[in-house]
Design a protein around this motif. Structure first.
Motif, mmCIF file in Angstrom:
data_model
loop_
_atom_site.group_PDB
_atom_site.id
_atom_site.type_symbol
_atom_site.label_atom_id
_atom_site.label_comp_id
_atom_site.label_asym_id
_atom_site.label_seq_id
_atom_site.Cartn_x
_atom_site.Cartn_y
_atom_site.Cartn_z
ATOM 1 N N ASP A 152 -130.661 -2.612 34.984
ATOM 2 C CA ASP A 152 -129.490 -2.832 35.828
ATOM 3 C C ASP A 152 -128.287 -3.249 34.993
ATOM 4 O O ASP A 152 -128.425 -3.555 33.809
ATOM 5 C CB ASP A 152 -129.816 -3.855 36.923
ATOM 6 N N ASP B 39 -126.568 -5.892 35.097
ATOM 7 C CA ASP B 39 -126.626 -7.279 34.612
ATOM 8 C C ASP B 39 -127.374 -7.344 33.275
ATOM 9 O O ASP B 39 -127.113 -8.205 32.448
ATOM 10 C CB ASP B 39 -127.325 -8.208 35.619
ATOM 11 N N MET B 40 -128.351 -6.433 33.079
ATOM 12 C CA MET B 40 -129.047 -6.388 31.792
ATOM 13 C C MET B 40 -128.145 -5.753 30.738
ATOM 14 O O MET B 40 -128.122 -6.171 29.589
ATOM 15 C CB MET B 40 -130.298 -5.512 31.889
ATOM 16 N N LYS C 211 -123.070 -11.122 33.170
ATOM 17 C CA LYS C 211 -121.761 -11.448 33.753
ATOM 18 C C LYS C 211 -120.907 -12.396 32.929
ATOM 19 O O LYS C 211 -119.701 -12.378 33.068
ATOM 20 C CB LYS C 211 -121.948 -12.061 35.120
ATOM 21 N N ILE C 212 -121.514 -13.212 32.061
ATOM 22 C CA ILE C 212 -120.644 -14.124 31.297
ATOM 23 C C ILE C 212 -119.648 -13.363 30.429
ATOM 24 O O ILE C 212 -118.670 -13.920 29.984
ATOM 25 C CB ILE C 212 -121.432 -15.124 30.407
ATOM 26 N N LYS D 161 -115.588 -11.830 31.781
ATOM 27 C CA LYS D 161 -114.368 -12.613 31.969
ATOM 28 C C LYS D 161 -113.208 -12.126 31.122
ATOM 29 O O LYS D 161 -112.102 -12.621 31.238
ATOM 30 C CB LYS D 161 -114.656 -14.076 31.679
ATOM 31 N N GLU E 59 -128.905 -10.442 26.830
ATOM 32 C CA GLU E 59 -130.031 -11.354 27.055
ATOM 33 C C GLU E 59 -131.354 -10.793 26.536
ATOM 34 O O GLU E 59 -132.298 -11.523 26.302
ATOM 35 C CB GLU E 59 -130.126 -11.739 28.539
ATOM 36 N N ARG F 227 -131.139 -17.528 23.060
ATOM 37 C CA ARG F 227 -130.046 -18.345 23.597
ATOM 38 C C ARG F 227 -129.096 -18.831 22.505
ATOM 39 O O ARG F 227 -127.906 -18.935 22.717
ATOM 40 C CB ARG F 227 -130.663 -19.538 24.343
ATOM 41 N N THR G 77 -137.842 -8.942 40.156
ATOM 42 C CA THR G 77 -136.468 -8.974 39.650
ATOM 43 C C THR G 77 -135.695 -7.714 40.021
ATOM 44 O O THR G 77 -134.723 -7.351 39.369
ATOM 45 C CB THR G 77 -136.455 -9.144 38.123
ATOM 46 N N LEU H 115 -123.625 -14.774 41.825
ATOM 47 C CA LEU H 115 -123.703 -14.217 40.480
ATOM 48 C C LEU H 115 -123.318 -15.215 39.411
ATOM 49 O O LEU H 115 -123.322 -14.888 38.235
ATOM 50 C CB LEU H 115 -122.881 -12.928 40.338
ATOM 51 N N ALA H 116 -123.037 -16.461 39.862
ATOM 52 C CA ALA H 116 -122.933 -17.549 38.903
ATOM 53 C C ALA H 116 -121.925 -17.294 37.784
ATOM 54 O O ALA H 116 -122.180 -17.544 36.624
ATOM 55 C CB ALA H 116 -124.319 -17.839 38.314
ATOM 56 N N MET H 117 -120.768 -16.762 38.164
ATOM 57 C CA MET H 117 -119.706 -16.621 37.162
ATOM 58 C C MET H 117 -118.882 -17.884 37.097
ATOM 59 O O MET H 117 -118.134 -18.108 36.165
ATOM 60 C CB MET H 117 -118.773 -15.475 37.551
ATOM 61 N N ASN H 118 -118.969 -18.668 38.151
ATOM 62 C CA ASN H 118 -118.263 -19.951 38.170
ATOM 63 C C ASN H 118 -119.286 -21.013 37.745
ATOM 64 O O ASN H 118 -120.380 -20.665 37.299
ATOM 65 C CB ASN H 118 -117.670 -20.163 39.585
ATOM 66 N N ARG I 127 -129.007 -9.963 45.114
ATOM 67 C CA ARG I 127 -129.587 -9.468 43.863
ATOM 68 C C ARG I 127 -130.455 -10.534 43.204
ATOM 69 O O ARG I 127 -130.032 -11.682 43.078
ATOM 70 C CB ARG I 127 -128.497 -9.028 42.879
ATOM 71 N N PHE J 40 -131.797 -9.871 40.090
ATOM 72 C CA PHE J 40 -131.906 -9.390 38.719
ATOM 73 C C PHE J 40 -132.144 -10.548 37.752
ATOM 74 O O PHE J 40 -131.733 -11.676 38.006
ATOM 75 C CB PHE J 40 -130.614 -8.690 38.291
ATOM 76 N N GLU J 41 -132.717 -10.212 36.601
ATOM 77 C CA GLU J 41 -132.877 -11.220 35.544
ATOM 78 C C GLU J 41 -131.527 -11.831 35.223
ATOM 79 O O GLU J 41 -130.551 -11.108 35.011
ATOM 80 C CB GLU J 41 -133.406 -10.556 34.260
ATOM 81 N N GLY J 42 -131.483 -13.142 35.193
ATOM 82 C CA GLY J 42 -130.264 -13.837 34.768
ATOM 83 C C GLY J 42 -129.129 -13.818 35.773
ATOM 84 O O GLY J 42 -128.064 -14.367 35.522
ATOM 85 N N ARG J 43 -129.340 -13.194 36.919
ATOM 86 C CA ARG J 43 -128.247 -13.058 37.885
ATOM 87 C C ARG J 43 -127.643 -14.406 38.276
ATOM 88 O O ARG J 43 -126.442 -14.578 38.356
ATOM 89 C CB ARG J 43 -128.782 -12.344 39.136
ATOM 90 N N GLN J 44 -128.514 -15.372 38.577
ATOM 91 C CA GLN J 44 -127.994 -16.656 39.060
ATOM 92 C C GLN J 44 -127.936 -17.706 37.956
ATOM 93 O O GLN J 44 -127.734 -18.881 38.225
ATOM 94 C CB GLN J 44 -128.858 -17.168 40.207
ATOM 95 N N GLY J 45 -128.097 -17.258 36.735
ATOM 96 C CA GLY J 45 -128.083 -18.171 35.597
ATOM 97 C C GLY J 45 -129.160 -17.722 34.628
ATOM 98 O O GLY J 45 -130.162 -17.150 35.044
ATOM 99 N N TYR J 46 -128.928 -18.017 33.349
ATOM 100 C CA TYR J 46 -129.839 -17.567 32.301
ATOM 101 C C TYR J 46 -131.267 -18.033 32.585
ATOM 102 O O TYR J 46 -131.511 -19.222 32.756
ATOM 103 C CB TYR J 46 -129.344 -18.119 30.955
#
Ligand code: SF4
Lengths: 201, 468
Positions: free
Chosen positions: A20, A22-23, A27-28, A31, A45, A50, B295, B413-416, B432, B434-440
């Motif tokens: 997907d 996100d992979m 999202k980080i 910005k 990731e 990390r 996921t 999506l945890a951008m904030n 969603r 997905f892996e890491g979507r809501q935080g690493y």
């Protein structure tokens, strides 16, 4: 946009299904307000720990694939968000073609706008190409957009389909906004009729 | 005249140009814009000396980056990069003269909640946004697509999108839903049926008694996740509920035009005998409250099921399941209801509307969340927040121990700053997992609002039917 003609390069195998966006680019990294510089964070990731160290067995970290220009991937590549940062990251890394049995729609469209060719092949062909990609750096795969073929390092040739308009734009490196603006008269005419028919819009 | 689907009708009403190979310029009635996918598009306009063709049809609101805690006007609440991104939207909106709801406006919120709430989204329209969940607006019988940033720039400059027509899929949900089963369960059950790639290349029309019975909020929840099944858009034919919802909203047609609009809207349905390329039917009675274990949004099972094993799958999915179970820290055979939860997130464009909050309040009223649980409720807009406060829902949440936040995308999506930490496990009403979507390394289980509320109380995934 850069023209896409022929490509001869190393293909990296990523057999995972449902990779997907996100992979592809977490999202980080969304910005930024730029279009470039995302390549180092492609698959971030999966690619780094990390603390930023490379994860050795991730395919693009292996010496053989660091210069990969083609990706052979599992089903439904690019599903998830509409972020164009995903193709930006892929292109910025240097990958120019992605081969899979299927792609998510928005991602698929976004590729063409960024000089990347997404190629849909049936499962049997993807299996062959995946095997070829697994051979590493000595195996160079050829992609010929004009002829619509992919050739393995063993010289096996597979044909693919591509939308004629999208092919034309990619071959010529055309900017679609310019193309559309050339049709401004049709848009004006449509707008005039539509605002009569549906004045509340 | 040959019978047409709803999709055909909206499509035909918006083709501004058609090339010989079927490539069309589709005219866009509403263009919604947020801060993450637009800065490069505005920059493109500036670089080429182009302007926004229809600023009056373009609406911008910041949502992904905005903090949801009190005092968010204080710039130190945002990272430098978030500030730049929100600031860029602010200046672009003003420079190009488009409608804009800044962060301190009570109407600010998630773009897909603000559009319908303000009456920007109307039946029969074409709606686009640089965001895949634009599908949400299909609940009004509007053809709504998510687009990439190059396309955002294209729409800004030309008010059209280059498109080829998609295929038509009909998803019918017959009969009635059982108690405890919601719109969220319908939409997740459909994805469980089709897979995340099953809708690729299609526009889905949802129909059937169970869909007609849903409120507009519920219909938005259903269409919101059409994209999770891979579909370009989801549609539901407008009806009296739709018209009722739209009437009187700030940008809805005013008296004088209302009747004309209504007359057209009433023609927006699929004709008897129209062609669909694919059809799926689910019985409303068979749908159970569902939860995701993996996921991918297709990793859906009824709450009464057990965690599956990679052996239950074939092909490329086997490795994906192994990876997912490892990521999620789950063991095959484990009961879903034994999965312990430490975080609950209620909100997002899927489930951040007033009806969702009423459902949550019903479950948590007079109860307390499990000790140690972090539970947050994030309204989809400032107006949803205000209404929930007026109805007394906010007090119920606060008494139960929830954090009552300001509007935004938040932990969807945890951008904030709202993020899961490594290994934390969240029951979320978003879309969603997905892996890491809501935080690493965070772990997400997608559920309905009522199920999220139940999990907040019990501390584990819970069958809502045991609590009603
Ligand atoms: S709430 Fe989530 S899914 Fe919806 S627009 Fe925001 S980030 Fe996207």
């Amino acid at each position: 946009m850069e023209k896409f003609e022929k490509l001869s390069g190393i293909a990296a195998p990523m057999p995972l299904v449902n990779i997907d966006t996100d992979m592809i680019i977490p999202k980080i990294f969304l910005k930024s307000i730029q279009r470039t510089g995302f390549g180092k964070n492609l698959f971030d990731e999966m690619r780094y720990t990390r603390d930023g160290a490379e994860i050795e067995d991730f395919v693009l970290n292996k010496p053989a694939y660091r210069e990969a220009q083609i990706l052979v991937a599992g089903d439904n590549f690019g599903c998830g968000s509409s972020r164009e940062h995903a193709p930006w990251a892929i292109a910025d890394f240097g990958i120019k073609a992605v081969i899979s049995t299927s792609f998510a729609d928005i991602f698929f469209n976004n590729c063409f706008k960024n000089g990347i060719l997404p190629i849909v092949m049936p499962q049997e062909v993807v299996d062959v190409l995946m095997k070829d990609a697994e051979k590493g750096a000595n195996a160079r795969m050829d992609v010929d957009l004009e002829a619509q073929t992919v050739t393995t390092s063993d010289g096996e040739v597979f044909a693919f389909e591509v939308d004629a308009f999208k092919k034309h734009c990619l071959l010529e490196g055309l900017d679609d906004i310019g193309l559309t603006m050339a049709k401004e008269k049709s848009i004006d005419a449509f707008e005039a009729t539509a605002s009569q028919a549906r004045p509340w819009v | 005249m040959s019978p047409k689907t709803l999709y055909d009708k909206i499509w035909d009403a918006h083709v501004a140009d058609e090339a010989d190979d079927g490539t069309c310029l589709l005219y866009i009635d509403r263009h919604l814009v947020h801060e993450v996918t637009s800065p490069q598009a505005f920059e493109g306009l500036r670089m080429t000396g182009r302007t926004v063709r229809a600023p009056d049809k373009t609406i911008a609101v910041p949502d992904h980056n905005v903090p949801t805690t009190a005092g968010r006007e204080d710039p130190s609440q945002m990272t430098e990069e978030s500030r730049i991104q929100v600031g860029a939207l602010d200046s672009n909106a003003r420079e190009f003269g488009i409608h804009y709801y800044p962060m301190d406006d009570v109407r600010q919120g998630i773009v897909h909640i603000v559009g319908p709430e303000q009456g920007w989204t109307l039946p029969g329209m074409t709606v686009v946004c640089g965001d895949s969940h634009t599908a949400t607006h299909g609940a009004f019988g509007a053809l709504a697509h998510g687009i990439g940033t190059s396309e955002v720039e294209h729409v800004l400059a030309t008010q059209t999108l280059i498109q080829k027509k998609s295929k038509n899929m009909k998803v019918e949900i017959t009969g009635k839903l059982m108690p405890g089963v919601t719109a969220k369960d319908i939409t997740m059950a459909v994805i469980g049926e089709t897979g995340t790639g099953g809708g690729t290349g299609y526009v889905i029309e949802y129909c059937g008694e169970a869909i007609r019975d849903l409120s507009m909020e519920g219909r938005m929840t259903v269409c919101n996740m059409a994209i999770e099944g891979g579909a370009r858009a989801g549609l539901i034919a407008p009806d009296e509920k739709t018209f009722e919802y739209v009437k009187g909203r700030p940008h809805a047609p005013k008296a004088g035009q209302w009747e004309n609009a209504l007359a057209w809207w009433k023609t927006l349905y699929t004709d008897e005998g129209a062609h669909f390329d694919k059809m799926i039917t689910l019985k409303g009675e068979d749908i159970q409250p569902v939860v995701t274990w993996g996921t991918s949004p297709e990793d859906v099972l009824p709450i009464t099921a057990n965690v599956p094993s990679p052996d239950d799958f074939t092909g490329g999915k086997v490795d994906a399941v192994k990876r997912a179970l490892d990521y999620m820290g789950l063991t095959p055979g484990q009961k879903m209801t034994d999965i312990q939860i430490d975080t609950v997130f209620i909100g997002s464009c899927t489930n951040g509307r007033i009806e969702d909050f009423r459902a949550v309040a019903e479950v948590v009223k007079g109860k307390k969340i499990k000790e140690g649980m972090r539970a947050m409720i994030v309204p989809g807009s400032g107006l949803v927040r205000a209404q929930a406060e007026e109805e007394g829902l906010a007090d119920i949440f606060i008494e139960a121990g929830f954090e009552w936040r300001l509007a935004g995308c938040s932990m969807c999506l945890a951008m904030n700053p709202d993020q899961l930490s490594e290994g934390e496990r969240c029951a979320a009403t978003s879309n969603r997992n997905f892996e890491g979507r809501q935080g690493y390394k965070g772990r997400t289980h997608l559920v309905s609002p009522a199920m999220a509320a139940a999990a907040a109380i019990t501390g584990h995934l819970t069958d809502i039917r045991d609590m009603i």
